[in-house]
Design an enzyme around this catalytic site. Structure first.
Site, short mmCIF file in Angstrom:
data_model
loop_
_atom_site.label_atom_id
_atom_site.label_comp_id
_atom_site.label_asym_id
_atom_site.label_seq_id
_atom_site.Cartn_x
_atom_site.Cartn_y
_atom_site.Cartn_z
N PRO A 39 -61.12 38.49 -61.79
CA PRO A 39 -60.28 38.73 -60.61
C PRO A 39 -59.00 37.90 -60.64
CG PRO A 39 -62.56 38.35 -59.98
CD PRO A 39 -62.45 38.01 -61.43
N GLU A 40 -57.87 38.57 -60.44
CA GLU A 40 -56.58 37.91 -60.38
C GLU A 40 -56.00 38.15 -58.99
OE1 GLU A 40 -54.18 38.98 -63.81
OE2 GLU A 40 -55.95 39.45 -64.98
N LYS A 50 -55.38 32.75 -57.03
CA LYS A 50 -56.63 33.50 -57.16
C LYS A 50 -57.71 32.97 -56.22
CE LYS A 50 -55.63 33.80 -62.10
NZ LYS A 50 -56.13 33.44 -63.44
N ARG A 55 -56.55 33.75 -75.83
CA ARG A 55 -56.76 34.90 -74.94
C ARG A 55 -56.34 36.18 -75.65
NH1 ARG A 55 -57.06 33.24 -69.63
NH2 ARG A 55 -58.06 35.26 -69.34
#
Ligand SMILES: [Zn+2]
Length: 315
Positions: A2-3, A58, A273
């Site tokens: 979740p961002e 966030k 990433r």
């Protein structure tokens, strides 16, 4: 993970049902969910009415009023107002009136009138904090500006980029520079801005910085409009999936054709990433950082033939 758009979606959903309800009790099934004990959390949360929900980066922030009937609403665990902060991290889900599940939620707020707010979190990285409202400033002291706030201007972004040797992708993920951006929206915003993820942040010029800011805002807004990305486990408090994953341009589209130019979407690793980009729409320009194992052996010299940090090239 979740961002900003996913947490904002959770906030908007909870705004329709939580304010006005009173936290009757707190049950902690997984002590790792908070540095505070169940008893401490209960002392700070129980008996308080939920007044509002905010978001910072966030993080979801729940404002709770003083214990009703407490003498003068004394501050702190004595019965004063409390600020609760929840971070969903990888797989956290806040569910209002949750359906029964095999695995117990990591924590539950028992609410009055009788219903539950449950925190499910398969990967168990999510966290809960509760503290006196006066501690909030310190809690978020190191976090960068909100993308939709006035502080996130082109001038701010230019200053923040200036002199940075980190690749743009890593810059966007750094919560001290900009709050709320994670892997999905960073890749999508860079595609929209037509900037290569391995560009050194400090090599970005003023026109590009303006483009990057606009791309970030458009991408995050599109994420909010689509009620988040359910690439993995994200659901809103009613258990509904978002739909931004259906319109992703590059994120997790490795090997598929770019929706703009038809070139194959590529993947590389930046700062550990997974990073997705189109080599045609996001061309290599001066000021590239070598941040990927995959690029080793075929380094592209940055402008001036020197690595951006002036250090000798690494083998
Ligand atoms: Zn393309």
């Amino acid at each position: 993970m979740p961002e900003l758009p996913e947490v904002e979606t959770v906030r908007r959903r909870l705004l329709t049902c939580l304010p006005g309800l009173v936290v009757r009790d707190v049950v902690v099934n997984d002590p790792l969910v908070s540095a505070q004990s169940e008893a401490e959390l209960r002392a700070l949360l129980a008996g308080r009415r939920i007044a509002g929900l905010r978001r910072r980066g966030k993080y979801l922030i729940v404002d709770l009023g003083a214990v009703e009937g407490a003498p003068g609403g004394a501050p702190g665990p004595g019965g004063g107002p409390t600020t609760a902060v929840i971070h969903l991290r990888m797989t956290g889900q806040l569910l209002f009136r949750p359906a029964p599940a095999d695995r117990p939620p990591r924590f539950i707020w028992r609410l009055d009138p009788r219903t539950d707010l449950a925190f499910r979190d398969v990967r168990r990285f999510g966290r809960l904090w509760a503290f006196d409202p006066s501690a909030e400033h310190e809690f978020f002291a190191r976090m960068g500006p909100e993308p939709f706030g006035d502080a996130f201007s082109v001038a701010y972004l230019r200053r923040a980029l200036e002199g940075r040797r980190a690749p743009l992708k890593s810059f966007l993920l750094d919560q001290r520079r900009i709050a709320g951006v994670g892997n999905i929206y960073a890749d999508e915003a860079l595609f929209r801005a037509r900037l290569h993820p391995l560009r050194a942040a400090g090599s970005v010029g003023s026109r590009e910085a303006r483009r990057l800011r606009e791309a970030l805002l458009e991408t995050l807004q599109a994420g909010i409009d689509h009620e988040g990305s359910s690439v993995e486990s994200f659901v809103d408090p009613a258990g509904q999936r978002g739909s931004f994953q259906e319109i992703l341009s590059v994120y997790q589209r490795t090997g598929e054709p770019c929706r703009v130019c038809g070139e194959t979407v590529r993947r590389l690793e930046v700062g550990g990433r997974g990073t997705h980009y189109c080599p045609v729409c996001q061309p290599r320009r001066g000021g590239m950082v070598r941040g990927s194992r995959r690029l080793r052996g075929s380094p592209v010299p940055p402008r001036g033939g020197k690595p951006p940090d002036g250090a000798p090239p690494r083998g």
